[in-house]
Design an enzyme around this catalytic site. Structure first.
Site, PDB file in Angstrom:
ATOM      1  N   CYS A   1       0.880  -1.207   0.021  1.00 47.40           N
ATOM      2  CA  CYS A   1      -0.021  -0.242   0.049  1.00 47.40           C
ATOM      3  C   CYS A   1       0.956   1.380   0.119  1.00 47.40           C
ATOM      4  O   CYS A   1       0.345   2.261  -0.394  1.00 47.40           O
ATOM      5  CB  CYS A   1      -0.977   0.102   1.048  1.00 47.40           C
ATOM      6  SG  CYS A   1      -2.233  -1.404   1.295  1.00 47.40           S
TER       7      CYS A   1
ATOM      8  N   HIS B   1      -3.499   7.392   2.092  1.00 46.05           N
ATOM      9  CA  HIS B   1      -3.879   5.926   1.417  1.00 46.05           C
ATOM     10  C   HIS B   1      -5.358   5.465   1.964  1.00 46.05           C
ATOM     11  O   HIS B   1      -5.623   5.777   3.113  1.00 46.05           O
ATOM     12  CB  HIS B   1      -2.779   5.044   1.815  1.00 46.05           C
ATOM     13  CG  HIS B   1      -3.310   3.387   1.689  1.00 46.05           C
ATOM     14  ND1 HIS B   1      -3.563   3.126   0.513  1.00 46.05           N
ATOM     15  CD2 HIS B   1      -3.352   2.403   2.680  1.00 46.05           C
ATOM     16  CE1 HIS B   1      -4.001   1.984   0.772  1.00 46.05           C
ATOM     17  NE2 HIS B   1      -3.737   1.291   2.030  1.00 46.05           N
TER      18      HIS B   1
ATOM     19  N   ASN C   1     -10.216  -0.228  -0.777  1.00 47.17           N
ATOM     20  CA  ASN C   1      -8.573  -0.309  -0.620  1.00 47.17           C
ATOM     21  C   ASN C   1      -7.849  -0.695  -1.922  1.00 47.17           C
ATOM     22  O   ASN C   1      -7.927  -2.007  -2.051  1.00 47.17           O
ATOM     23  CB  ASN C   1      -8.169  -1.086   0.680  1.00 47.17           C
ATOM     24  CG  ASN C   1      -6.833  -1.010   0.779  1.00 47.17           C
ATOM     25  OD1 ASN C   1      -5.959  -0.582  -0.244  1.00 47.17           O
ATOM     26  ND2 ASN C   1      -6.282  -1.198   2.112  1.00 47.17           N
TER      27      ASN C   1
END
Length: 333
Positions: free
Chosen positions: A117, A260, A290
């Site tokens: 990520c 993020h 996500n």
């Protein structure tokens, strides 16, 4: 007074697969509810890659949009970086496939970078170093993921989180007078990792493991959500504080936080610790889920194209991912 080179974002682009999976669709697959998913994560929907698509397809679409918006040709690009956890193949790199599909024929370097990520922030930091040292003039930095391909759709605690997509930015070298404030460009990047947390968020199998199995759980993401949440909140707060302190900037000077997009609760907690209003925090997790390394460039592109983020404004990009990895980028857009 001497001048040096800094990296300026000249264009962004994004791509989301056509298929949208709603929380209601997940209700038919696992024991969950739309209300529970929204309460715990803030996610309402996510995009899922088509059966005939691969990660490079998403990356190429985002890159083409960025190149067109910059008014460039593919051969104006001097470096291709693709941040991804879900490459097309073990080798060659997805970046070389993207290079080919874009028609870049100038033999510029192209490679992948894997920090889950935090991948896009890592890639942005690497690209910035290439520009600062004078090795390249323009870099194409892409975050692209097909996380649905490594999702266990029977794991109710996990499958609700992930989505697919790609975002891209083009960085260009500009002259900066030493000692003068940055009017537009990357001010600083900060990246970190700590491998002791590997087991909290990972895919157990890999090509070098001898004991390969057909067990779905071995080939898909596993996560200890509560532990990850606790570390993520503390770490993101720490990286934000570190970034501002090292660059002698007060949080009140920030115009935007582009985090993020993992979980709405984490995003809000980080914004609150920085003293930012909710309107100063870019949120796309509700629509995208996500998307790992794609989440920041997707959010950045959306906020720039809809006119929220404007030239001259100061923004902080920050991410946290498996490994654990984490990082930030302080940018005057």
């Amino acid at each position: 007074m001497t001048s040096s080179r800094i990296s300026r974002i000249i264009a962004t682009g994004s791509y989301l697969p056509e298929r949208v999976m709603l929380n209601a669709d997940l209700e038919a697959m696992v024991e969950t509810t739309d209300a529970w998913i929204q309460e715990r994560t803030g996610i309402k929907q996510r995009h899922i890659i088509a059966d005939d698509q691969v990660t490079s397809d998403l990356a190429v679409a985002a890159a083409k949009q960025a190149i067109a918006r910059a008014g460039l040709t593919p051969n104006d690009i001097d470096l291709v970086l693709v941040a991804t956890t879900t490459p097309d193949k073990i080798f060659p790199s997805t970046a070389t496939i993207v290079q080919r599909e874009l028609g870049i024929t100038n033999s510029c370097p192209a490679f992948d970078l894997q920090a889950v990520c935090t991948g896009f922030v890592y890639a942005l930091s690497v690209a910035d170093q290439f520009i600062k040292t004078g090795m390249v003039k323009r870099t194409l930095v892409i975050g692209a993921e097909s996380l649905s391909r490594i999702t266990n759709w029977s794991d109710r605690s996990n499958c609700i989180l992930w989505g697919d997509g790609a975002g891209a930015v083009i960085l260009e070298a500009v002259a900066q007078q030493d000692g003068q404030p940055v009017k537009s460009g990357i001010i600083a990047t900060h990246i970190h990792a700590d491998g002791q947390y590997e087991q909290l968020l990972h895919v157990p199998s890999g090509p070098s493991r001898v004991a390969q199995t057909d067990d779905v759980a071995e080939r898909t993401m596993t996560m200890k959500g509560n532990e990850v949440f606790k570390v993520a909140v503390n770490t993101l707060s720490r990286i934000a504080t570190e970034t501002l302190a090292k660059n002698q900037i007060d949080a009140s000077e920030l115009d935007w936080l582009v985090p993020h997009q993992a979980n709405l609760r984490i995003i809000k907690a980080t914004g609150k610790k920085l003293g930012l209003d909710d309107s100063q925090v870019v949120v796309t997790v509700d629509q995208h889920g996500n998307t790992s390394s794609a989440s920041i460039p997707l959010a950045l592109d959306q906020a720039i194209t809809d006119g929220r983020i404007r030239r001259g404004q100061l923004m902080l990009l920050e991410a946290f991912g498996g490994g654990f990895t984490w990082g930030s980028a302080l940018i005057r857009y």
